[in-house]
Write an enzyme that holds these catalytic residues in place. Sequence first.
Site, short mmCIF file in Angstrom:
data_model
loop_
_atom_site.label_atom_id
_atom_site.label_comp_id
_atom_site.label_asym_id
_atom_site.label_seq_id
_atom_site.Cartn_x
_atom_site.Cartn_y
_atom_site.Cartn_z
N HIS A 196 33.22 50.25 38.91
CA HIS A 196 32.77 49.77 40.21
C HIS A 196 31.48 50.53 40.53
O HIS A 196 31.35 51.70 40.16
CB HIS A 196 33.75 50.10 41.33
CG HIS A 196 35.13 49.56 41.14
ND1 HIS A 196 36.09 50.20 40.41
CD2 HIS A 196 35.72 48.43 41.62
CE1 HIS A 196 37.21 49.49 40.44
NE2 HIS A 196 37.01 48.42 41.16
N ASP A 211 32.08 54.03 41.58
CA ASP A 211 32.66 54.96 40.60
C ASP A 211 31.55 55.79 39.98
O ASP A 211 31.73 56.96 39.65
CB ASP A 211 33.35 54.21 39.45
CG ASP A 211 34.52 53.38 39.90
OD1 ASP A 211 35.11 53.69 40.96
OD2 ASP A 211 34.84 52.40 39.20
N MET A 245 31.71 45.45 31.22
CA MET A 245 32.10 44.83 32.49
C MET A 245 31.72 45.73 33.64
O MET A 245 31.77 46.96 33.52
CB MET A 245 33.62 44.59 32.48
CG MET A 245 34.21 44.01 33.74
SD MET A 245 34.76 45.24 34.98
CE MET A 245 36.49 45.45 34.49
N GLU A 292 40.02 38.33 39.75
CA GLU A 292 41.28 39.05 39.50
C GLU A 292 42.25 38.88 40.65
O GLU A 292 41.99 39.34 41.77
CB GLU A 292 40.96 40.53 39.28
CG GLU A 292 42.20 41.37 39.06
CD GLU A 292 41.86 42.84 38.81
OE1 GLU A 292 40.74 43.11 38.33
OE2 GLU A 292 42.68 43.70 39.13
N LYS A 324 45.91 39.33 42.78
CA LYS A 324 46.97 40.32 43.05
C LYS A 324 47.76 39.84 44.25
O LYS A 324 47.17 39.34 45.21
CB LYS A 324 46.33 41.69 43.33
CG LYS A 324 47.32 42.83 43.43
CD LYS A 324 46.64 44.17 43.67
CE LYS A 324 47.66 45.29 43.75
NZ LYS A 324 47.04 46.57 44.15
N GLU A 333 45.72 40.57 35.48
CA GLU A 333 46.21 41.94 35.26
C GLU A 333 47.72 41.90 35.07
O GLU A 333 48.45 41.35 35.89
CB GLU A 333 45.84 42.85 36.44
CG GLU A 333 46.46 44.23 36.28
CD GLU A 333 45.90 45.29 37.21
OE1 GLU A 333 44.72 45.25 37.54
OE2 GLU A 333 46.69 46.17 37.59
N HIS A 339 49.79 42.91 38.04
CA HIS A 339 49.68 42.16 39.29
C HIS A 339 50.62 40.96 39.32
O HIS A 339 51.36 40.79 40.28
CB HIS A 339 48.22 41.76 39.53
CG HIS A 339 47.34 42.92 39.88
ND1 HIS A 339 45.99 42.80 40.10
CD2 HIS A 339 47.62 44.24 40.06
CE1 HIS A 339 45.48 43.99 40.39
NE2 HIS A 339 46.45 44.87 40.36
N ASP A 374 43.19 42.73 32.04
CA ASP A 374 43.56 44.08 32.47
C ASP A 374 44.98 44.38 32.01
O ASP A 374 45.94 43.74 32.47
CB ASP A 374 43.51 44.20 34.00
CG ASP A 374 42.09 44.44 34.51
OD1 ASP A 374 41.15 44.45 33.70
OD2 ASP A 374 41.94 44.61 35.74
N ASP A 388 52.23 48.92 43.53
CA ASP A 388 51.33 48.84 42.37
C ASP A 388 51.40 50.15 41.57
O ASP A 388 50.90 51.18 42.01
CB ASP A 388 49.91 48.63 42.92
CG ASP A 388 48.91 48.40 41.81
OD1 ASP A 388 49.30 48.25 40.65
OD2 ASP A 388 47.70 48.38 42.14
N ASP A 404 50.52 50.63 38.10
CA ASP A 404 49.45 50.87 37.12
C ASP A 404 49.89 51.81 36.00
O ASP A 404 49.20 52.77 35.64
CB ASP A 404 48.22 51.48 37.83
CG ASP A 404 47.31 50.40 38.40
OD1 ASP A 404 47.44 49.23 38.03
OD2 ASP A 404 46.44 50.76 39.21
N ASP A 463 43.63 48.85 32.75
CA ASP A 463 43.43 49.15 34.17
C ASP A 463 44.68 49.85 34.68
O ASP A 463 45.49 49.27 35.40
CB ASP A 463 43.16 47.86 34.94
CG ASP A 463 42.70 48.16 36.36
OD1 ASP A 463 42.58 49.35 36.70
OD2 ASP A 463 42.46 47.22 37.12
#
Lengths: 388, 388, 388, 388
Positions: free
Chosen positions: C55, C58, C89, C182, C184, C218, C221, C246, C256, C258, C288
């Site tokens: 991002h 980030d 990406m 994406e 979710k 994802e 998700h 993802d 979530d 992850d 991810d």
Amino acid sequence: MDAYLPKPEHKFTFGLWTVGNPGRDPFGEPTRARMDPVHIVKKLSDLGAWGVNFHDNDLVPIDASTAERDRIVADFKKALDDHNMVVPMATTNLFGHPAFKDGAFTSADSRVRAYALQKTMQAMDLGAEFGAKTYVFWGGREGAEVDAGGVMNDGLKRFRDAINFLCDYNHDQGYGYRFALEPKPNEPRGDLFLPTAGAMLGFIATLDQPDMVGVNPEFAHDTMAGLNFAHALAQIIDAGKLFHVDLNDQKMGRFDQDLRFGAENLKTAFFTVKLLEESGYDGPRHFDAHALRTEDEGGVWSFAAGCMRTYLILKEKAARFAADREIQDLIRAYAVTDPDLDALGQGYSADKAAKLKSMAFDREALGNRRVDLERLDQLTVEILMGVR
Amino acid sequence: MDAYLPKPEHKFTFGLWTVGNPGRDPFGEPTRARMDPVHIVKKLSDLGAWGVNFHDNDLVPIDASTAERDRIVADFKKALDDHNMVVPMATTNLFGHPAFKDGAFTSADSRVRAYALQKTMQAMDLGAEFGAKTYVFWGGREGAEVDAGGVMNDGLKRFRDAINFLCDYNHDQGYGYRFALEPKPNEPRGDLFLPTAGAMLGFIATLDQPDMVGVNPEFAHDTMAGLNFAHALAQIIDAGKLFHVDLNDQKMGRFDQDLRFGAENLKTAFFTVKLLEESGYDGPRHFDAHALRTEDEGGVWSFAAGCMRTYLILKEKAARFAADREIQDLIRAYAVTDPDLDALGQGYSADKAAKLKSMAFDREALGNRRVDLERLDQLTVEILMGVR
Amino acid sequence: MDAYLPKPEHKFTFGLWTVGNPGRDPFGEPTRARMDPVHIVKKLSDLGAWGVNFHDNDLVPIDASTAERDRIVADFKKALDDHNMVVPMATTNLFGHPAFKDGAFTSADSRVRAYALQKTMQAMDLGAEFGAKTYVFWGGREGAEVDAGGVMNDGLKRFRDAINFLCDYNHDQGYGYRFALEPKPNEPRGDLFLPTAGAMLGFIATLDQPDMVGVNPEFAHDTMAGLNFAHALAQIIDAGKLFHVDLNDQKMGRFDQDLRFGAENLKTAFFTVKLLEESGYDGPRHFDAHALRTEDEGGVWSFAAGCMRTYLILKEKAARFAADREIQDLIRAYAVTDPDLDALGQGYSADKAAKLKSMAFDREALGNRRVDLERLDQLTVEILMGVR
Amino acid sequence: MDAYLPKPEHKFTFGLWTVGNPGRDPFGEPTRARMDPVHIVKKLSDLGAWGVNFHDNDLVPIDASTAERDRIVADFKKALDDHNMVVPMATTNLFGHPAFKDGAFTSADSRVRAYALQKTMQAMDLGAEFGAKTYVFWGGREGAEVDAGGVMNDGLKRFRDAINFLCDYNHDQGYGYRFALEPKPNEPRGDLFLPTAGAMLGFIATLDQPDMVGVNPEFAHDTMAGLNFAHALAQIIDAGKLFHVDLNDQKMGRFDQDLRFGAENLKTAFFTVKLLEESGYDGPRHFDAHALRTEDEGGVWSFAAGCMRTYLILKEKAARFAADREIQDLIRAYAVTDPDLDALGQGYSADKAAKLKSMAFDREALGNRRVDLERLDQLTVEILMGVR
């Protein structure tokens, strides 16, 4: 309208951490400034609340000096006095600091377990200074994601050791606390130990002093597991273990939302209020929820007022339900009561067993009996919607 | 390969209703013919099972005459003898007939409650004829969709009365049964009472003879509520209440799938087998599952063989896990054990409390300690996948 | 062993936000220090990864000056060059800052919507500097808790306007991005708009330039909603819309998580890898996910290595599945293929319809046909467990 | 009171299979006798319904002779005429008979696929005889438990072939049907293909004649997956694909309950009615639900009356919400609308992009803006509870 105005006699309480929640979440920064506990006390009192609860570190920062602690305590006591507010419940934060990243009483590390005991005793001391009579244990990080670590096998023993120790400490200090254990199925840990109200009841039965310990069920927590919170509450009441209650709301099967009471599951909220009001429970009605992250401080007080107001609306609806003749007739007709038959099945004797075994029952007739539950449920929904 | 061959010593059991399930579901008709119990006994024995369990009406139709009953019983006994199979567990069907449409022991109708008691005593007599030593209670219809009916409030009292009565009957008849209560969160009722393993433990604590009563946890049932079945099992073992176990599989948050053991949640299945094998549990490993509705009879036996074979594969993996040096080193390092500190927190004394309260803990160091759980979990997954 | 060693040709990528995740959660403070992106690039390269994604924030803090931005970009480019890593990406953080507390492209506030567009264009510029060819849109806060606000009604129109605008910007700038949306279902918002992979496909069909836009599904998700991720992936592939993926893991019906790829749902992970490898998808395999909050930096690299290694183990299992004669025989027998019948049902003509309508089908025989799916599934599980 | 009396103008419809449901479930036998369709028509008409829908075999048994079929059709037409009832929708039962045990259009067996086409054409003929203008496709068994079988890979292609073929048949016969595809996440299959409303929208975009095909969303089905049904409905409306709607209720994350409309999720039911009434949708309001298994026939009609009555109560509440000044003021204040800014973000030009990129936004101010959603939500709940 006035009927829905919260007053201290309703025993509504909030945690400092609830209205004080700054709106941080896993994907975003806080949207609200931290509020001073003294300010919170004043505002809650203005809204009609009876009391305020806290984790040790909601009031006293984890790294406060003794002098700071004493000043904070004095200021807070004064605020409570000024606003005629009580502290009926206190609890320990055993989940915020990284030291507790893998549990507190159930940690795999002896030092963490010892530190958790120390911190809890200190927090019990703090709560006692404010006259709290209920002490809540929410095992925020007591759980696991990696069962290979083995905590699953001996975690409950460790948790039991801790609670037994603290029961003795409570007794020794003469604090007179009743302990209320709070279950939650998951979050922040992948799986939390003792995930449901039922699991807590089962655990309590294994303690040294089970009478000192009850449950603090939370509406949202059993709901996260897709369970009916009113049923959980009914089991706790049946077991004589309703020592405190956390009211809020939640959609099933998702992250911990801590929504305003009544915001999602109106029907279960209704049966929750009905049970609380009709069961003789006279403890605090504690709202363990927080305003949506979208809100500013004004939204926080709307949220707090809404929790209490919805409770009182539902309380009035429970009275209306009890007074509704058609509803009560349906309930009476639904229960086919035969005292002689009932007596046969209670208090065993060989004779009763023999008698029961020899009776003839008309299975088909029993299968065809009218129960009219659709009608009863529709009338309940109409009470809820205010059209009867 | 031979290591995975089921033998009677493994104590694998199936219910008549599991392999005999005809594949009917809410949206479709049966896809398989009803199988004769005698045939089932032979086939299960051929596959290496140890025993077979039943509800009364799995063996004897609800409307059988006494003569029919006796003939069926005799034929079934002969089949058991012929094939060296046992009946370790029996139970009652209190959910199939419309008479039980709104519950059995918790029904709002005295007659239904009395009939449920009668039917259960008769079914206990039947089970005893076959030497069953565990009696399972699954309250298939004990629950509600319409809480306005009020069963939620007194249902647990009624259920307790029934179990207390039947404990006495068990004692009086000298049957020597241990009762195993089986929880389930929902289906067929909207919400079932006593929905989780934990709730059952809590309920047992309220009985007159709690020692006679334990839990029959089912993998799929706690999983339906999104709970970790291995954690539920660990609590039951901790409480000394593992009297029987139902193994199968299930995706979370959906209808009761009763999948082949190991078909979905391999990791939880692994920890389940590990717990059973390492806890000293020596009762039956009962598969309460059924073949997919797509299958013919051949598929049913593939299903049954698969349940047992997967169990034995996972059992071998549990042994491999215990023998894996890197894994065991990680587990040892993860547990930071300080016997002196631990002793301080067990068996309260004022002195210990004072000592604990005066200690200094390095919070930051505790927060930074390495736990290596990602590595441990990865190695576990690799054991599961057979690459170590 | 070497077979499971990650190499750049496997196209494994991680986000800066994944291995860089500091372990903060709703109930606790960070447990790990922020990592320098340059350090992350080196470490990922050492582990065998191909690329790294980000991002905007980030890499470049939201309040960085132009000079700071330029320095950061230069340092990061150098690191990528030094370690032979790519940035396939890029994406925008439209959820972290309180400005986006109630959505970005779908916010009720024109200014927020405009700011979100601006921030995305700038982030697209940044990604293009690094040669990224996929641009991901995760609408982190596009959703609602309070449907009374009405965003539900016009939010999709607003989201469409934004994507249409940005497609034009992409074209205009000659960036050559493919957009990957994406989905979710919830968290951080109570309900997120476009909650599933399917919803995204439906939305894409309403865009001005649907060919430029695909899906970034994802694993966790769709799994949060209790859906089968492999099925979602199959639909996306069928629609020609798999633009990115993802990979991670998750238990159904909860927050979530992850988790490390393969940590929970091994079977679905297997079918995911099988689909990716057999579908001709040649884009990045992006993880991810993030290390458990319990871990220190060492745990982070164990986590990252584990994701890749498990992928490669499952890839080998997919090959083994394809080469297993018994499995392939079962699959062939399962599919009863009659080309003449199939031809009748494809490419309508009145004649074909008439012919089909006049045919006789033996319903009972079709109902009795053997499918042997239990056997096939058991063999699949045995492949997974490494015992065949 | 009269305001809540259902009339034909409200376009309420029921399926023969809904009020006709005999109360069988996976654990128990039927509790109600099968009802004659002619009787159903009369009763529904008396209650104020507008129409009745059916699967082919709800009306004509799968094994009826031509003569029986003709007699049944004639009787049913007469009943419709006598009671002024219409048949706006028809559909096919492709799930009840064992022939469809592993799917219909997506079966692995060419013969089953061909038979499914044949059966659907015949059912379309039947529906057309009654003037039905909507044809619903619910793929009751289109799904899988065993993904190793591979249907996941080509099932959507097969489903597409079938729908394309039937679109042509529809056109060729001049029936003028609009097709409405109905998604469901699971049950009776472990995972159903095209599990959500969104997935259906995505699938429709891949058809030859997408304009002929829309969605038949069901409240309970998206709710089973924990999704917000009103959001799903809003996406379908946004896409112009609301061709039919199935109203009922359901708790999240469990078996298909098909509860009375409004029985559980009052708030989502409210937003559903609000959307239907305000979107211009003028099709049937179809209740795809059934009475609880506890009920006798009287309970069935209570159930049917309750569905319609609750709809009308919520419709009145939607009007009240629209007329509530405080609520409308809050909604207006919530939307900060700047037409100039909005214009910049719609209809791309390089100039607009440049302008947007050069603007200064006050992030902090945007983060602090008051939204008052807690207040708005509380007022909505109070509308729902009838206290404003």
